[in-house]
Design an enzyme around this catalytic site. Structure first.
Site, PDB file in Angstrom:
ATOM      1  N   VAL A  40       0.619  -1.310   0.080  1.00 16.87           N
ATOM      2  CA  VAL A  40      -0.163  -0.030   0.158  1.00 16.87           C
ATOM      3  C   VAL A  40       0.973   1.492  -0.057  1.00 16.87           C
ATOM      4  O   VAL A  40       0.562   2.290  -0.861  1.00 16.87           O
ATOM      5  CB  VAL A  40      -0.934  -0.161   1.193  1.00 16.87           C
ATOM      6  CG1 VAL A  40      -1.831   1.263   1.383  1.00 16.87           C
ATOM      7  CG2 VAL A  40      -1.959  -1.117   1.173  1.00 16.87           C
ATOM      8  N   LYS A  66      -5.188  -0.369  10.109  1.00 17.28           N
ATOM      9  CA  LYS A  66      -6.478  -0.437  11.013  1.00 17.28           C
ATOM     10  C   LYS A  66      -5.984  -0.474  12.608  1.00 17.28           C
ATOM     11  O   LYS A  66      -6.551  -0.212  13.513  1.00 17.28           O
ATOM     12  CB  LYS A  66      -7.198  -1.380  10.570  1.00 17.28           C
ATOM     13  CG  LYS A  66      -8.078  -1.122   9.537  1.00 17.28           C
ATOM     14  CD  LYS A  66      -9.072  -1.985   9.030  1.00 17.28           C
ATOM     15  CE  LYS A  66      -8.365  -3.310   8.553  1.00 17.28           C
ATOM     16  NZ  LYS A  66      -7.717  -3.070   7.130  1.00 17.28           N
ATOM     17  N   ALA A 108     -10.843  -0.639   2.220  1.00 18.37           N
ATOM     18  CA  ALA A 108      -9.767   0.192   1.390  1.00 18.37           C
ATOM     19  C   ALA A 108     -10.597   1.508   0.929  1.00 18.37           C
ATOM     20  O   ALA A 108     -10.406   2.253   1.870  1.00 18.37           O
ATOM     21  CB  ALA A 108      -9.906  -0.781  -0.105  1.00 18.37           C
ATOM     22  N   GLY A 151      -5.715 -17.887  -4.051  1.00 22.35           N
ATOM     23  CA  GLY A 151      -5.178 -16.777  -3.519  1.00 22.35           C
ATOM     24  C   GLY A 151      -6.286 -15.822  -2.794  1.00 22.35           C
ATOM     25  O   GLY A 151      -5.656 -14.658  -2.788  1.00 22.35           O
ATOM     26  N   GLU A 190      -5.868 -15.506   3.155  1.00 21.07           N
ATOM     27  CA  GLU A 190      -4.415 -15.484   3.597  1.00 21.07           C
ATOM     28  C   GLU A 190      -3.896 -16.890   3.555  1.00 21.07           C
ATOM     29  O   GLU A 190      -4.580 -17.954   3.375  1.00 21.07           O
ATOM     30  CB  GLU A 190      -4.528 -15.217   5.203  1.00 21.07           C
ATOM     31  CG  GLU A 190      -4.921 -13.936   5.687  1.00 21.07           C
ATOM     32  CD  GLU A 190      -4.114 -12.760   5.052  1.00 21.07           C
ATOM     33  OE1 GLU A 190      -2.949 -12.983   5.189  1.00 21.07           O
ATOM     34  OE2 GLU A 190      -4.901 -11.712   4.486  1.00 21.07           O
ATOM     35  N   ASP A 201     -10.081 -10.074  11.739  1.00 19.28           N
ATOM     36  CA  ASP A 201      -9.993  -8.558  10.608  1.00 19.28           C
ATOM     37  C   ASP A 201     -11.195  -8.089  10.586  1.00 19.28           C
ATOM     38  O   ASP A 201     -11.251  -6.842  10.665  1.00 19.28           O
ATOM     39  CB  ASP A 201      -9.528  -9.046   9.141  1.00 19.28           C
ATOM     40  CG  ASP A 201      -9.587  -8.115   8.363  1.00 19.28           C
ATOM     41  OD1 ASP A 201      -8.666  -7.147   8.724  1.00 19.28           O
ATOM     42  OD2 ASP A 201     -10.118  -8.128   7.329  1.00 19.28           O
ATOM     43  N   LYS A 206     -12.449  -3.962  12.139  1.00 24.67           N
ATOM     44  CA  LYS A 206     -13.293  -3.243  11.341  1.00 24.67           C
ATOM     45  C   LYS A 206     -14.717  -2.686  12.017  1.00 24.67           C
ATOM     46  O   LYS A 206     -14.849  -1.393  12.230  1.00 24.67           O
ATOM     47  CB  LYS A 206     -13.754  -3.616   9.741  1.00 24.67           C
ATOM     48  CG  LYS A 206     -12.290  -3.841   9.041  1.00 24.67           C
ATOM     49  CD  LYS A 206     -12.696  -4.408   7.651  1.00 24.67           C
ATOM     50  CE  LYS A 206     -11.435  -4.665   6.989  1.00 24.67           C
ATOM     51  NZ  LYS A 206     -11.670  -5.617   5.734  1.00 24.67           N
ATOM     52  N   GLY A 262      -7.576  -4.320  -1.993  1.00 25.01           N
ATOM     53  CA  GLY A 262      -6.312  -4.070  -3.112  1.00 25.01           C
ATOM     54  C   GLY A 262      -5.739  -2.985  -2.760  1.00 25.01           C
ATOM     55  O   GLY A 262      -5.990  -1.812  -2.166  1.00 25.01           O
TER      56      GLY A 262
END
Lengths: 373, 373
Positions: free
Chosen positions: A14, A139, A165, A218, A221, A232, A236, A353
């Site tokens: 990123v 995060k 994202a 893919g 993880e 995860d 959030k 992404g």
């Protein structure tokens, strides 16, 4: 031309994409009357920084060189010989980064955290104290214990962050909150991986097959349990709940894992989980789907925040709601408030992404420009 | 505490709702460190303003009295006797309003246009020159000829506006644009009325019946041709297209009307249109729906902006897209860009109503607070 000094923490995917966006947006930003002056970049081991943070900048060819070096897996240390910057390593890094933050008071300085580290909160809280702005792709600084969180958000106008994202979820929630429109329910699918899994099992493919296929494509993880455990999504959810004023920690939250404890990474090797563990879970999920279907509903792995709850897990949602119609890996958030009472405000789109995450970070940096002198 | 001086043009439904929101958000905004200081309110005939715009404000009980007076259909002139403000009427109003704008340079001043007038652009362009901020619920100032538009948007950071009531469409597009992510397609249903009509005819009810029912439920303008002609959607499309850099005027745009010229308001009386005109249109719409259905599509009345087009009218859209799944009166916008390439960014929700429109305006006012000293 307004000059926005930027310091970047984290030069993974990123962070590198952000540097590339900054370089490729030069003429666009010039038209908007803004220049992003990158004064330094650090990762967990090294720091490159201009000699004079108040006036100088790392030029575009150097920024692209940073990207090249890091995507080759090399150390920022290799840039020491270029002569255009100072390079620090080891324990000196944090001290120097804080020094940079101290200079932020006079010029304004945006500290951008594109790392994935839980360790940056200490530095961030110090530079917030100095008057710097903070822009987060990371995060974890927002999911620390309340005391540290309160410090980080103590000047809300100087903080920008995201979930999903580049999706305008936080920006939209902040708009709703500042207009006094009380949000009473916020429900969303904030994991592309789990969104994909739930819509595939809905179509009749056994859970174990879906997870194995997702792994081989893919989409997950390396150990899919990192997705299936829900942590995860829980992060959030916690960020959204805190934005809505809820004083919670991760350990107060109900988090449903899609695998039982006895199949956890500490107990069962990955291969064993994929081959022997997962199939044992198929029947239960199939039964739940049938039950939901009998109620006219579908199952989604959601974060749900309302007046009573802040939880993460599988919920039945109406088939013809935005959540129920979700297919594939898009994220979606439904926000219910006084203004969006019967029909929610819906925000939907790609929630992962490097490109879109970095674009969101760049939008956030531009969004704080009026705070700079 | 940051002091944000606000001047309100327009005391119709949205303007009054905004004043009520401002009053009811006092403690919320105080917690956020902001105070909205309303210095004056005008409508097309009269102006009430504090004696000293630089320091004074209309207090909350006075603001609520403004709402009461105006919702009774009385004139702002009746507030002259209260003694807490100055009141002006007639040709003096515009001169005085511009004087207020001239003071804006020193304190910052948000000019909020909640009128529905095409006449405010002159005043707005003058106060922009003085350094004021402009927040618009009124769409007409953004659909004037390019020359005046260019002046209005000459300081983009000092301008906030909306389409679709409080939906975060403009704010989200601005984020995408500033991050250098090129928007190559923007398609949406931006009329609750036409959204309702198109989803009802899709369900098999004849067009004429749907329009008559919508009118009797109060979903349409008194003369439904004001909705069916598409001009309101065209204004929104033009605003979006210009935001994306297209240099267009309303008269360059392709605008499909759902009734033919020979049934226009100048030719056919309303009652005649409703009883005899509309049924003549049923068959053609039914045929188009069948044709679309044969292609796996549904019909929506959309605004469509892409590299080649900026147009408004009926389009076939995929049944399983956000647009195709739209039911009832919600608005929806699909944005395609580099980051949202295959699957669009979707924003959906109530796109009308005084409450949500005023909440959006309030969010916009709060959003420019960093520009104030």
């Amino acid at each position: 031309m307004k000059n926005l000094p930027v310091f970047l923490m984290g030069s993974g995917g990123v962070g590198r994409q952000l540097l590339q966006h900054i370089v490729s947006c030069r003429s666009l930003h010039a038209k908007q009357g803004v220049h992003l002056r990158v004064v330094g970049v650090c990762d967990s081991k090294s720091l490159v920084v201009v000699a004079d943070v108040l006036t100088a900048e790392l030029d575009d060819s150097f920024l692209l060189e940073v990207c090249r070096v890091k995507s080759n897996g090399s150390s920022l240390q290799t840039l020491a010989n270029s002569g255009v910057c100072q390079v620090f390593s080891g324990p000196e890094v944090i001290r120097k980064v804080i020094d940079i933050g101290r200079l932020g008071k006079s010029t304004g300085l945006a500290f951008v955290d594109c790392s994935a580290s839980a360790e940056t909160i200490g530095v961030l809280n110090q530079v917030v104290d100095f008057g710097c702005c903070v822009v987060l792709a990371n995060k974890k600084p927002l999911t620390v214990q309340m005391e540290d969180y309160d410090k980080l958000v103590s000047h809300p106008r100087r903080l920008r962050h995201a979930v999903g994202a580049g999706l305008p979820v936080i920006a939209s929630l902040n708009r709703i909150i500042s207009s006094g429109d009380p949000v009473n329910r916020d429900i969303g699918s904030l994991s592309g991986t789990l969104g994909y899994v739930m819509s595939e099992v809905e179509d009749g493919t056994p859970f174990s097959q879906v997870v194995n296929a997702a792994k081989s494509h893919g989409y997950t993880e390396p150990d899919p349990r990192d997705d299936l455990g829900g942590m995860d999504v829980a992060r959030k959810a916690l960020i959204l709940a805190r934005l809505l004023g809820r004083r919670l920690n991760l350990d107060n939250m109900k988090i449903e894992s899609l695998y039982p404890e006895e199949m956890g990474p500490d107990v069962m090797p990955l291969e064993d989980f994929l081959v022997n563990g997962l199939p044992l879970l198929d029947q239960k999920i199939e039964d739940r789907i049938k039950q939901a279907s009998a109620n006219g509903n579908v199952l989604r792995y959601v974060c749900l925040i309302d007046d009573a709850r802040c939880e993460v897990g599988i919920q039945e949602v109406p088939k013809d709601s935005a959540l129920g119609r979700l297919r594939g890996s898009d994220n979606v958030v439904e926000i219910y408030s006084r203004c969006y009472e019967k029909q929610p405000l819906v925000i939907q789109g790609a929630g992962a992404g490097n490109d879109t995450t970095a674009a969101g970070v760049l939008a956030d940096i531009l969004d704080i420009q009026d705070l700079f002198p």
